[in-house]
Write a protein that holds these residues in place. Structure first.
Motif, PDB file in Angstrom:
ATOM      1  N   LEU B  45     109.069  48.847  55.283  1.00 44.21           N
ATOM      2  CA  LEU B  45     107.759  48.214  55.114  1.00 44.21           C
ATOM      3  C   LEU B  45     107.377  47.444  56.368  1.00 44.21           C
ATOM      4  N   ASN B  46     108.381  46.854  57.001  1.00 37.84           N
ATOM      5  CA  ASN B  46     108.120  46.067  58.202  1.00 37.84           C
ATOM      6  C   ASN B  46     107.519  46.919  59.318  1.00 37.84           C
ATOM      7  N   VAL B  47     107.919  48.190  59.371  1.00 38.96           N
ATOM      8  CA  VAL B  47     107.328  49.065  60.393  1.00 38.96           C
ATOM      9  C   VAL B  47     105.822  49.189  60.161  1.00 38.96           C
ATOM     10  N   VAL B  48     105.444  49.325  58.897  1.00 38.44           N
ATOM     11  CA  VAL B  48     104.033  49.520  58.569  1.00 38.44           C
ATOM     12  C   VAL B  48     103.263  48.201  58.638  1.00 38.44           C
ATOM     13  N   LEU B  49     103.813  47.198  57.962  1.00 43.63           N
ATOM     14  CA  LEU B  49     103.110  45.929  57.818  1.00 43.63           C
ATOM     15  C   LEU B  49     103.331  45.013  59.018  1.00 43.63           C
ATOM     16  N   GLY B  50     104.570  44.942  59.482  1.00 42.41           N
ATOM     17  CA  GLY B  50     104.893  44.009  60.554  1.00 42.41           C
ATOM     18  C   GLY B  50     104.490  44.515  61.924  1.00 42.41           C
ATOM     19  N   TYR B  51     104.925  45.719  62.264  1.00 38.88           N
ATOM     20  CA  TYR B  51     104.638  46.227  63.603  1.00 38.88           C
ATOM     21  C   TYR B  51     103.175  46.646  63.735  1.00 38.88           C
ATOM     22  N   THR B  52     102.694  47.408  62.725  1.00 36.02           N
ATOM     23  CA  THR B  52     101.393  48.035  62.872  1.00 36.02           C
ATOM     24  C   THR B  52     100.283  47.248  62.190  1.00 36.02           C
ATOM     25  N   GLY B  53     100.661  46.336  61.282  1.00 29.93           N
ATOM     26  CA  GLY B  53      99.651  45.490  60.666  1.00 29.93           C
ATOM     27  C   GLY B  53      98.822  46.158  59.586  1.00 29.93           C
ATOM     28  N   LEU B  54      99.358  47.212  58.961  1.00 35.66           N
ATOM     29  CA  LEU B  54      98.643  47.824  57.842  1.00 35.66           C
ATOM     30  C   LEU B  54      99.176  47.223  56.555  1.00 35.66           C
ATOM     31  N   LEU B  55      98.294  46.620  55.767  1.00 29.82           N
ATOM     32  CA  LEU B  55      98.742  46.023  54.515  1.00 29.82           C
ATOM     33  C   LEU B  55      98.959  47.130  53.495  1.00 29.82           C
ATOM     34  N   HIS B  56     100.204  47.574  53.373  1.00 30.70           N
ATOM     35  CA  HIS B  56     100.530  48.657  52.442  1.00 30.70           C
ATOM     36  C   HIS B  56     101.104  48.053  51.175  1.00 30.70           C
ATOM     37  N   LEU B  57     100.427  48.252  50.046  1.00 30.00           N
ATOM     38  CA  LEU B  57     100.887  47.653  48.792  1.00 30.00           C
ATOM     39  C   LEU B  57     101.532  48.685  47.880  1.00 30.00           C
ATOM     40  N   GLY B  58     101.941  49.832  48.450  1.00 30.19           N
ATOM     41  CA  GLY B  58     102.529  50.849  47.585  1.00 30.19           C
ATOM     42  C   GLY B  58     103.845  51.376  48.114  1.00 30.19           C
ATOM     43  N   ILE B  59     104.594  50.523  48.817  1.00 28.72           N
ATOM     44  CA  ILE B  59     105.822  51.006  49.441  1.00 28.72           C
ATOM     45  C   ILE B  59     106.826  51.454  48.375  1.00 28.72           C
ATOM     46  N   ALA B  60     106.736  50.860  47.188  1.00 22.64           N
ATOM     47  CA  ALA B  60     107.670  51.220  46.113  1.00 22.64           C
ATOM     48  C   ALA B  60     107.531  52.689  45.732  1.00 22.64           C
ATOM     49  N   ALA B  61     106.349  53.279  45.961  1.00 17.44           N
ATOM     50  CA  ALA B  61     106.152  54.688  45.629  1.00 17.44           C
ATOM     51  C   ALA B  61     107.118  55.556  46.430  1.00 17.44           C
ATOM     52  N   PHE B  62     107.276  55.248  47.722  1.00 16.49           N
ATOM     53  CA  PHE B  62     108.167  56.049  48.559  1.00 16.49           C
ATOM     54  C   PHE B  62     109.623  55.832  48.148  1.00 16.49           C
ATOM     55  N   PHE B  63     109.903  54.594  47.766  1.00 16.97           N
ATOM     56  CA  PHE B  63     111.225  54.264  47.237  1.00 16.97           C
ATOM     57  C   PHE B  63     111.515  55.154  46.020  1.00 16.97           C
ATOM     58  N   GLY B  64     110.515  55.250  45.143  1.00 14.75           N
ATOM     59  CA  GLY B  64     110.668  56.079  43.954  1.00 14.75           C
ATOM     60  C   GLY B  64     110.798  57.549  44.299  1.00 14.75           C
ATOM     61  N   ILE B  65     109.972  58.019  45.246  1.00 16.87           N
ATOM     62  CA  ILE B  65     110.033  59.433  45.633  1.00 16.87           C
ATOM     63  C   ILE B  65     111.420  59.756  46.175  1.00 16.87           C
ATOM     64  N   GLY B  66     111.958  58.862  47.002  1.00 19.33           N
ATOM     65  CA  GLY B  66     113.300  59.067  47.537  1.00 19.33           C
ATOM     66  C   GLY B  66     114.336  59.157  46.428  1.00 19.33           C
ATOM     67  N   ALA B  67     114.263  58.196  45.502  1.00 18.68           N
ATOM     68  CA  ALA B  67     115.252  58.162  44.427  1.00 18.68           C
ATOM     69  C   ALA B  67     115.169  59.422  43.583  1.00 18.68           C
ATOM     70  N   TYR B  68     113.945  59.834  43.255  1.00 19.18           N
ATOM     71  CA  TYR B  68     113.813  60.998  42.374  1.00 19.18           C
ATOM     72  C   TYR B  68     114.124  62.302  43.100  1.00 19.18           C
ATOM     73  N   THR B  69     113.906  62.348  44.420  1.00 21.05           N
ATOM     74  CA  THR B  69     114.326  63.541  45.150  1.00 21.05           C
ATOM     75  C   THR B  69     115.833  63.705  45.039  1.00 21.05           C
ATOM     76  N   VAL B  70     116.541  62.603  45.263  1.00 19.66           N
ATOM     77  CA  VAL B  70     117.999  62.664  45.120  1.00 19.66           C
ATOM     78  C   VAL B  70     118.373  63.065  43.702  1.00 19.66           C
ATOM     79  N   GLY B  71     117.636  62.487  42.742  1.00 21.13           N
ATOM     80  CA  GLY B  71     117.918  62.817  41.351  1.00 21.13           C
ATOM     81  C   GLY B  71     117.779  64.305  41.103  1.00 21.13           C
TER      82      GLY B  71
END
Lengths: 321, 362
Positions: B45-71
């Motif tokens: 999230l820091n890459v998106v929000l901290g470095y680039t300054g984009l307020l991304h409020l859906g980072i958990a979605a990617f977390f979920g996509i990662g988890a379910y891909t593994v699943g």
């Protein structure tokens, strides 16, 4: 984490449901969303803050209304006279907005005011903090399980023999929200304070130079937004008949979506957005199943923002550089 | 030597040594692993929000996509049965692709509209995960996830069977290697980000964050830079999700990938220091450590004193949100740049001090 009573869980009634029925119900719910959305949009219009605590203020409002009903001991329709019930509802509608307005103003005075010249993100994070505190207060107040709200308005159908269902509850929602929104529009358009609000929204510095007490205008905006959330919370409680400490989240989210959909900072936009969300939610529920109606709301939001990046009516607000 | 300056290194060393210490506890090891996972997520999230300054409020979605891909790639329910290595790689790449695909059409939205659309995207992903129960098994979560770390070898036994360090007197949990792998990956990501910050891309992001107009006038391509940030941020979040599912042995309830998580991650990043990877690490360890570990310990202590089943306000976990809220508000009021601020952010938020320093130097 948040398993919530959404507004869309409302009973549909016994008439065979058709398109007209869902449209009607959608408009009823939409006017309720619109009322909450106004609080978001007014605050945003003036200080460009996404007030994440607004939904939770709404939740605390409904708890307060419940408390009022408990104090006057009118919690059922069965052993109370009609006048006592109407009196209780009016008392809730009077006391809850006052309380919410005071709470919202206090939050502004204590937390947001010292951050007036800070970057946006700082204030948003503070608002998230306030939201957490409100949720925790709600948890302590009424516990973790949903609480029954007094069922004071009857479910009698007002439109028999038309194939449509419009209960007293639906009528109450419209009967309270529409006049409130009209009053708000007139207030912002024609009173000196409303004029000051519009001036401050356009350019705070210039407004201040014209002799407007900007801090007082902002406080008034928070008060009005809070009062609207208070009205909405009473209506919500009477309509859904159950409240819980997490309900501010999803309803706040819908309302916020409504505000952005209409063009955040724009008062007619919030109303339009609320109605769109209500109708889309209900139609989605009817034709896609309730599982997907929430996803549909946000999908519509994204599609609309793709084609109108500033919301439906947002063209009039100019971006501040 | 000033050890405080190298606290991250010291911390990593201590964490690597922890399982070998005599007081190491198995469940603490599991909790730490989850903490590392959240640290990876927050760094993404820091890459998106901290470095680039984009307020991304859906980072958990990617977390979920990662988890379910593994699943999907590892559970017995599906015929894929890939090794964890393949699954984690697929999770990272898929999340990055979804990140780019979901962000590309909305790049022209500004500020809060972008924030809302990302929020909406996060929720749609959550609803999709919850509702597609034919694939994701709905609220039950996908389990058991038992792919081994070695390709082709399904993991069934724990390493304690190998008596790797039984002589150390370790009461260690069933899957100890995961603790070390996650820690290693976290360390590697820290190194990667350190280099990324100094690279052409990292400096371009900061320029974009500070002033998009000026940056594009200097020949930077904002759209491409933002997409790169999303790709890396979402990829890291997907990787974190992969490790999350792996460490829990299940994808868990879809509610673990909801908006609250996105919001808490934003809070971690800002609390620690927007744009500063060490700060973000500290922020996550403090907030999530408090959330996952310290409240548990304190609650157990309280329970020993007064017994179980008391009212909510007699438990520390009942006060959690209140404490979070107060910490956030006080931080924003008195130290908005975070605990370990990035130099630029600090100057921006405390202009009077920065100019004072500058005049003192001349």
């Amino acid at each position: 984490m948040f398993e919530v009573f959404a507004l869309t869980d409302a009973p549909i009634g016994d008439a065979p449901a058709g398109f007209g029925q869902f449209l009607l119900l959608g408009l009823v719910l939409g006017s309720l969303y619109a009322l909450i959305a106004l609080g978001y949009t007014m605050v945003y219009g003036i200080i460009e803050l996404i007030n994440f605590a607004h939904g939770d203020l709404f939740m605390l409002g409904s708890f307060w209304a419940l408390q009022v009903a408990t104090w006057v001991a009118v919690t059922t329709t069965s052993n109370n006279s009609t006048s006592a019930i109407i009196g209780t509802v009016l008392l809730m509608l009077l006391l809850t907005p006052i309380c919410c307005a005071a709470l919202n103003m206090a939050a502004d005075r204590v937390i947001y005011k010292p951050l007036r010249h800070s970057p946006k993100l700082t204030v948003i994070v503070s608002a998230i903090g306030v939201s957490f505190i409100f949720i925790n207060c709600g948890l302590f107040w009424k516990g973790a399980t949903p609480v029954k709200f007094p069922d004071l308005v009857p479910d009698t159908n007002l439109l028999p023999n038309t194939g449509l269902t419009l209960t007293w509850k639906d009528a109450m929602v419209v009967g309270v929200t529409v006049p409130t929104m009209i009053a708000l529009t007139l207030f912002v358009k024609f009173t000196p304070l409303g004029k000051a609000m519009r001036a401050t929204a356009q350019n705070p510095t210039a407004a201040q130079l014209m002799g407007i007490n900007v801090d007082r205008v902002i406080a008034a905006t928070f008060a009005i937004g809070g009062a609207l959330a208070g009205v909405a919370s009473v209506i919500y409680g009477l309509y859904i008949k159950a409240v819980d400490y997490q309900m501010g989240f999803q309803n706040g989210l819908y309302a916020f979506t409504a505000a952005v959909l209409g063009g955040i900072g724009n008062i007619p936009g919030a109303v339009l957005g609320g109605l769109v969300i209500g109708v889309v939610g209900e139609l989605g529920k009817a034709y896609l199943g309730s599982k997907w109606s929430e996803a549909l709301i946000f999908a519509i939001l994204i599609v609309i923002l793709l084609f109108r990046p500033a919301g439906l009516l947002g063209a009039r607000t100019r971006e501040k550089v | 030597m000033n050890l405080l300056r190298y606290w991250v290194l010291v911390l990593f060393t201590l964490l690597a040594a922890y399982p070998f210490l005599p007081f190491a506890e198995a469940n603490r090891g599991e909790q730490f692993t989850v903490l590392f996972v959240y640290a990876i997520l927050a760094l993404g999230l820091n890459v998106v929000l901290g470095y680039t300054g984009l307020l991304h409020l859906g980072i958990a979605a990617f977390f979920g996509i990662g988890a379910y891909t593994v699943g999907i790639l590892t559970v017995p329910f599906f015929p894929f049965q890939q090794s964890f290595l393949v699954a984690a790689l697929a999770a990272t790449i898929l999340s990055a692709l979804v990140g780019v695909a979901s962000t590309a059409p909305i790049l022209r939205l500004r500020g809060d509209y972008l924030a809302l659309v990302t929020l909406g995207f996060g929720l749609i992903t959550l609803y999709a995960i919850r509702n597609l129960d034919a694939i994701t098994e709905g609220t039950k979560g996908m389990n058991p996830i038992e792919a081994g770390p070695i390709p082709g070898v399904p993991e069934s036994t724990d390493l304690s069977g190998l008596k790797l360090y039984s002589g150390w007197g370790v009461r260690w949990y069933k899957y100890p290697y995961l603790y070390f792998i996650t820690l290693c990956v976290l360390g590697l990501i820290m190194l990667f980000l350190r280099n990324l910050e100094r690279s052409r891309l990292g400096r371009a992001w900061v320029a974009l964050r500070e002033d998009e107009l000026a940056a594009s006038c200097m020949g930077l391509n904002p759209a491409r830079l933002k997409l790169a940030a999303i790709a890396i941020g979402a990829g890291l979040a997907g990787l974190a999700g992969a490790f999350y599912a792996m460490s829990l042995r299940t994808t868990g309830n879809p509610q673990s990938y909801d908006f609250t998580l996105s919001m808490i991650m934003v809070c971690c990043v800002i609390l620690g220091g927007l744009g500063n990877r060490n700060g973000v690490l500290l922020g996550v360890f403090l907030l999530m450590g408090f959330d996952r570990i310290i409240t548990n310990i304190l609650d157990n202590m309280i329970q020993e004193q007064i017994g179980t089943g008391g009212p909510t306000y007699q438990k520390v976990s009942g006060w959690k949100l209140m404490i979070f809220g107060l910490v956030l508000i006080l931080m924003m009021r008195f130290r908005p740049e975070g605990l370990l601020p990035e130099a630029r952010q600090k100057r921006e938020l405390h202009p009077e001090e920065a100019t004072g320093e500058a005049s003192a130097k001349t």
